[in-house]
Scaffold this active site. Structure first.
Site, PDB file in Angstrom:
ATOM      1  N   GLY A   1      -7.566   2.106  13.746  1.00 30.04           N
ATOM      2  CA  GLY A   1      -8.570   3.157  13.941  1.00 30.04           C
ATOM      3  C   GLY A   1      -9.907   2.594  14.371  1.00 30.04           C
TER       4      GLY A   1
ATOM      5  N   ALA B   1      -8.173   2.578   9.772  1.00 33.24           N
ATOM      6  CA  ALA B   1      -8.179   3.639   8.751  1.00 33.24           C
ATOM      7  C   ALA B   1      -8.054   2.951   7.396  1.00 33.24           C
ATOM      8  CB  ALA B   1      -6.990   4.564   8.982  1.00 33.24           C
TER       9      ALA B   1
ATOM     10  N   GLU C   1      -9.570   2.250  18.012  1.00 33.25           N
ATOM     11  CA  GLU C   1      -9.516   3.623  18.542  1.00 33.25           C
ATOM     12  C   GLU C   1     -10.900   4.257  18.551  1.00 33.25           C
ATOM     13  OE1 GLU C   1      -6.398   4.794  15.793  1.00 33.25           O
ATOM     14  OE2 GLU C   1      -5.112   5.245  17.504  1.00 33.25           O
TER      15      GLU C   1
ATOM     16  N   GLU D   1      -0.944  -1.005  13.779  1.00 33.36           N
ATOM     17  CA  GLU D   1      -0.300   0.000  12.943  1.00 33.36           C
ATOM     18  C   GLU D   1       1.201  -0.215  12.804  1.00 33.36           C
ATOM     19  OE1 GLU D   1      -2.589   0.494  15.178  1.00 33.36           O
ATOM     20  OE2 GLU D   1      -3.976   2.087  14.589  1.00 33.36           O
TER      21      GLU D   1
HETATM   22  N1  T1G Z   1      -7.587  -0.272   4.503  1.00 33.57           N
HETATM   23  C1  T1G Z   1      -7.869  -0.515   3.201  1.00 33.57           C
HETATM   24  N2  T1G Z   1      -8.134  -1.754   2.698  1.00 33.57           N
HETATM   25  C2  T1G Z   1      -8.126  -2.770   3.573  1.00 33.57           C
HETATM   26  C3  T1G Z   1      -7.837  -2.589   4.942  1.00 33.57           C
HETATM   27  C4  T1G Z   1      -7.572  -1.275   5.397  1.00 33.57           C
HETATM   28  N3  T1G Z   1      -7.310  -1.020   6.676  1.00 33.57           N
HETATM   29  N4  T1G Z   1      -7.891  -3.817   5.539  1.00 33.57           N
HETATM   30  C5  T1G Z   1      -8.199  -4.700   4.574  1.00 33.57           C
HETATM   31  N5  T1G Z   1      -8.353  -4.076   3.405  1.00 33.57           N
HETATM   32  C6  T1G Z   1      -8.712  -4.697   2.134  1.00 33.57           C
HETATM   33  C7  T1G Z   1      -7.649  -5.671   1.663  1.00 33.57           C
HETATM   34  O1  T1G Z   1      -6.645  -4.981   0.944  1.00 33.57           O
HETATM   35  C8  T1G Z   1      -8.482  -6.589   0.791  1.00 33.57           C
HETATM   36  O2  T1G Z   1      -8.720  -5.874  -0.427  1.00 33.57           O
HETATM   37  C9  T1G Z   1      -9.814  -6.651   1.520  1.00 33.57           C
HETATM   38  O3  T1G Z   1      -9.874  -5.483   2.354  1.00 33.57           O
HETATM   39  C10 T1G Z   1      -9.951  -7.887   2.405  1.00 33.57           C
HETATM   40  O4  T1G Z   1      -8.803  -7.881   3.252  1.00 33.57           O
HETATM   41  C11 T1G Z   1      -5.634   5.916  12.503  1.00 33.57           C
HETATM   42  C12 T1G Z   1      -3.765   4.967  10.873  1.00 33.57           C
HETATM   43  C13 T1G Z   1      -8.868  -6.855   8.678  1.00 33.57           C
HETATM   44  C14 T1G Z   1      -7.502  -8.828   9.414  1.00 33.57           C
HETATM   45  O5  T1G Z   1      -3.718  -2.617   9.662  1.00 33.57           O
HETATM   46  O6  T1G Z   1      -5.219  -6.914   8.802  1.00 33.57           O
HETATM   47  O7  T1G Z   1      -5.973   2.404  11.442  1.00 33.57           O
HETATM   48  O8  T1G Z   1      -7.671  -7.559  -1.992  1.00 33.57           O
HETATM   49  O9  T1G Z   1      -7.926 -10.055   2.323  1.00 33.57           O
HETATM   50  O10 T1G Z   1      -7.811 -11.899   5.370  1.00 33.57           O
HETATM   51  O11 T1G Z   1      -4.454   4.659  14.008  1.00 33.57           O
HETATM   52  O12 T1G Z   1      -7.458  -7.128   6.150  1.00 33.57           O
HETATM   53  O13 T1G Z   1     -10.138  -7.589  -1.555  1.00 33.57           O
HETATM   54  O14 T1G Z   1      -9.114  -5.700  -2.844  1.00 33.57           O
HETATM   55  O15 T1G Z   1      -6.865  -8.934   4.357  1.00 33.57           O
HETATM   56  O16 T1G Z   1     -10.198 -11.405   6.194  1.00 33.57           O
HETATM   57  C15 T1G Z   1      -4.876  -0.384  10.738  1.00 33.57           C
HETATM   58  C16 T1G Z   1      -5.351  -4.261   8.004  1.00 33.57           C
HETATM   59  C17 T1G Z   1      -4.861   0.575   9.595  1.00 33.57           C
HETATM   60  C18 T1G Z   1      -5.750  -3.822   9.404  1.00 33.57           C
HETATM   61  C19 T1G Z   1      -9.013  -8.973   7.438  1.00 33.57           C
HETATM   62  N6  T1G Z   1      -5.587  -1.598  10.371  1.00 33.57           N
HETATM   63  N7  T1G Z   1      -6.207  -5.326   7.531  1.00 33.57           N
HETATM   64  O17 T1G Z   1      -8.241  -9.986   6.879  1.00 33.57           O
HETATM   65  O18 T1G Z   1      -9.172  -9.978   4.504  1.00 33.57           O
HETATM   66  S1  T1G Z   1      -3.964   2.027   9.944  1.00 33.57           S
HETATM   67  C20 T1G Z   1      -4.917  -2.634   9.815  1.00 33.57           C
HETATM   68  C21 T1G Z   1      -6.032  -6.597   7.954  1.00 33.57           C
HETATM   69  C22 T1G Z   1      -4.892   2.793  11.136  1.00 33.57           C
HETATM   70  C23 T1G Z   1      -5.184   4.530  12.823  1.00 33.57           C
HETATM   71  C24 T1G Z   1      -4.258   3.962  11.826  1.00 33.57           C
HETATM   72  C25 T1G Z   1      -6.925  -7.624   7.334  1.00 33.57           C
HETATM   73  C26 T1G Z   1      -8.076  -8.059   8.249  1.00 33.57           C
HETATM   74  P1  T1G Z   1      -8.932  -6.736  -1.802  1.00 33.57           P
HETATM   75  P2  T1G Z   1      -8.087  -9.266   3.581  1.00 33.57           P
HETATM   76  P3  T1G Z   1      -8.885 -10.916   5.732  1.00 33.57           P
END
Ligand code: T1G
Length: 695
Positions: free
Chosen positions: A101, A63, A104, A124
């Protein structure tokens, strides 16, 4: 299509491509676009099956965290069920990441294909919430509740090969043309019926031993102390084995809503974005080209130098390790070898992994042997003359364009740079001990450090798996300078009546892994003694003596490296035991200082320690040594073990409110003296009703 999602037909296969850079997050419009694509494929009589794939470097990373807790369209709430309800099979084609997500969504599909280099997970819990897209209900049905519980409660990224063995994936293919591989897979299963729908697979969630849930609660109780999300995750999986799918989804949604906007989730989301914000430097944009470090060098094969060399080797970067003699070099290399052997014993490294890493470390004893390195990091004695001598030699031999960094933890970067004719190539890269373990890399920008040097240090930090944060040059830089008052205050509390075990308990209950006095015993009372001696010599009027740790040091109580320091330890056991001899020293010093000891509440201990550092951090911000409050927080999270679910030192202060902190400090200034004079910034924020986040 919404532009975020494209649909194209390849023969009898409809391919739905999510194109929402940088990580294909499920931002508004993406779920809607996916549904449009599925509906197109279902409506087209020539289409027998569909593939869902991500453009760019990844499948769907989850998400969009920026929109969490915000209203969503009905389609966005139900898109997974719409996919799953399709009569024609949908194959998720995964490269890069399928997280949260994203996974999922793939679980709503009927099949999942991934390339070997892909990773999947439900992380999450790491941002203080739980899989809110039926992941806690589908995953246990697909791979069984125990494996699902481990993935959901740990939040870890599971490599595709392991995910294939667990049953998350139906096929793992070589890295390469994933779309074609997925299309081929879709063609193969296109006519298979019934179309597999995970929500209807119930055999793995019946007759489950309920003891697995309490066993998981017991397993996590230490690291999940004071947290809610990990326990809510467990409750969701419990619902998957005790309720029908729809009711389980309803329970998951209820538990999700309970925490999505809670303090823990807000703090962890803040920490997630702060870590990425720290790499954004106001005057350094993407036009500044960092040096591509293909060969590194480290000067000094002591504990820090050896650990730094390991960081490069662990990341596949060849590194030369320079010492002044074969003997010192052998000792350093033996320590590195021993570190790797410990990792093998722990099961976190294989023998071939160790061999690969050792082959990347080239021990040398001549400066000429490191001349060709793109970056050199000095890690010799913490004495200015020694460092300046090293930098003069580096300046004489290093190739044009090489970045020359010092691992110094407090010494003046500009003075070190003055030993060279190229101060623009010099900056600080302060690793925290043990360098191959601690994630923080404090990058110290000297007044002449070039933008390229800073950009290179940040790029290297990311490549070697560190969290880089930049600060200006001052005594103690950002991390240690902001921590120093905490270390003084903890000693004053002991002089005034508290005991080490009480202070440590307060900080462990707050969420630190260990208390500050045990930390002192781990790093060694000799370190602090040497720093106090230097500061007392440099600024005798400003420096406040700390007679208790001085006396313990002089008694030979250096900490865990000897029989004990603040506490006593039994051989081979790190359990701290209060020591009557130490209490006697404390009582003697109180008597000599004429102090009448008094009791402290736990809250006053916590606030005295942390507010003292909040005050210093405010001065660091107002002097421009830190770019932003969240950089202070990143340093505290990754350098000092501040509990991540509280966001960071200044995020935590903002939850209390700067105004309230200001008022308490003003009272303490009257009671305890001018060390509690609030920083101007705190006064300004308090009077304007603003927060550190606004600073
Ligand atoms: N949402 C918004 N922005 C995100 C994002 C996300 N999920 N993931 C990364 N970004 C942005 C990050 O802030 C950065 O922005 C750019 O993308 C590159 O990220 C319904 C509710 C995927 C392993 O927790 O772990 O799903 O600084 O530098 O090192 O059940 O990003 O360039 O402006 O980290 O290659 C669950 C979180 C969400 C994954 C990639 N998902 N992301 O790492 O790049 S909650 C997460 C990461 C959810 C559902 C629930 C990592 C990555 P900017 P980066 P990276």
């Amino acid at each position: 299509m919404s532009g975020l999602v494209e649909y194209e037909k390849y023969g009898a296969i409809g391919v739905i491509t999510v194109n929402n850079p940088p990580v294909n997050a499920l931002s508004p419009g993406v779920p809607e676009g996916i549904v449009e694509g599925v509906e197109k494929g279902v409506a087209d009589p020539d289409v027998k099956a569909m593939v869902l794939i991500g453009a760019g470097r990844s499948f769907i990373a989850g998400a969009d965290i920026k929109f969490l807790g915000k209203p969503r369209s009905e389609t966005a709430k139900n898109y997974r069920e719409i996919i799953e309800g399709s009569e024609k099979p949908v194959v998720a084609a995964i490269h890069g990441y399928a997280l949260g997500g994203g996974l999922e969504t793939a679980l709503g599909c009927h099949y999942r294909v991934a390339v070997k280099s892909a990773k999947v997970g439900l992380p999450e819990v790491l941002i203080g919430i739980l899989p809110g897209g039926a992941g806690t209900q589908r995953l246990p049905r697909l791979i069984g509740p125990e494996a699902a519980l481990e993935m959901i409660v740990s939040g870890r990224h599971v490599p595709a090969t392991e995910a294939g063995e667990l049953g998350v994936l139906d096929s793992v293919v070589e890295d390469g043309d994933l779309r074609n591989a997925a299309i081929a897979f879709a063609e193969k299963i296109a006519d298979q019926r019934p179309v597999p729908r995970i929500s209807q697979m119930n055999e793995k969630v019946t007759n489950v031993d309920p003891a697995i849930f309490d066993a998981m609660r017991k397993k996590i109780e230490r690291r999940a102390r004071n947290q809610i999300a990990p326990y809510h995750c467990i409750a969701c999986v419990e619902a998957a084995v005790s309720l029908p799918f729809e009711e389980g989804v309803a329970r998951e949604r209820e538990l999700f809503q309970e925490i999505v906007n809670g303090d823990e989730a807000k703090s962890l989301r803040y920490a997630f974005f702060s870590e990425r914000e720290a790499t954004k430097i106001p005057d350094i944009d993407k036009s500044i080209s960092a040096v591509d470090v293909r060969l590194a060098a480290v000067v000094g094969a002591g504990t820090m130098g050896g650990g730094i060399a390991m960081c490069f080797a662990d990341s596949g970067i060849p590194v030369k390790l320079l010492e002044i003699s074969e003997e010192f070099l052998d000792t350093g290399m033996a320590k590195i070898k021993a570190n790797y052997e410990t990792s093998i014993k722990r099961g976190s490294l294989t023998a071939e992994g160790m061999a690969e890493r050792m082959a990347l470390i080239d021990p040398v004893i001549s400066y000429d042997d490191i001349a060709n390195a793109d970056m050199v990091i000095e890690a010799v004695f913490e004495e200015m003359p020694v460092k300046k001598e090293v930098f003069a030699k580096l300046d004489a031999v290093m190739k044009e364009g090489a970045i020359m960094a010092s691992n110094t933890s407090t010494l003046d970067i500009d003075e070190i740079a003055s030993a060279t004719k190229r101060p623009e190539a010099v900056l600080g890269m302060h690793f925290f001990s043990p360098a191959n373990v601690m994630k923080l890399l404090e990058i110290v920008r000297g007044k002449n450090s070039s933008k390229e040097a800073v950009a290179t240090a940040l790029k290297v930090a990311r490549r070697i798996g560190k969290v880089g944060a930049v600060c200006g040059n001052c005594d103690g830089f950002l991390a240690n300078r902001s921590r120093m008052p905490f270390q003084t205050e903890m000693n004053i509390l002991i002089e005034d009546g508290a005991l080490p075990e009480q202070v440590d308990k307060v900080m462990v209950d707050f969420g630190y892994p260990v208390g500050p006095f045990v930390v002192g015993d781990m790093s060694g009372l000799d370190i602090g003694y040497a720093v106090r001696k230097r500061r007392a010599a440099e600024s005798p009027n400003e420096f406040r003596k700390l007679p208790i740790p001085d006396r313990l040091f002089e008694m030979g109580r250096l900490g865990q490296k000897t029989a004990g320091g603040w506490f006593t330890y039994k051989k081979g056991d790190r359990t701290p035991h209060p020591e009557p001899e130490v209490v006697k020293v404390i009582e003697d010093v109180r008597r000599e200082m004429g102090i009448k000891p008094h009791d402290f509440t736990d809250e006053e201990i916590l606030q005295r320690l942390l507010f003292s550092s909040v005050n210093e951090a405010a001065k660091i911000l107002e002097e421009g040594i830190a770019y932003r409050a969240s950089d202070v927080d990143i340093m505290w999270l990754y350098g000092f073990g501040f509990p991540r679910y509280r966001g960071g030192l200044l995020f935590w202060a903002d939850q209390i409110g700067v105004k309230k902190i200001y008022e308490i400090m003003c009272e303490w200034e009257k009671t305890y003296g001018d060390r509690w004079k609030p920083a101007n910034l705190i006064k300004e924020l308090a009077e304007s009703g603003k927060s550190f986040a606004d600073a």
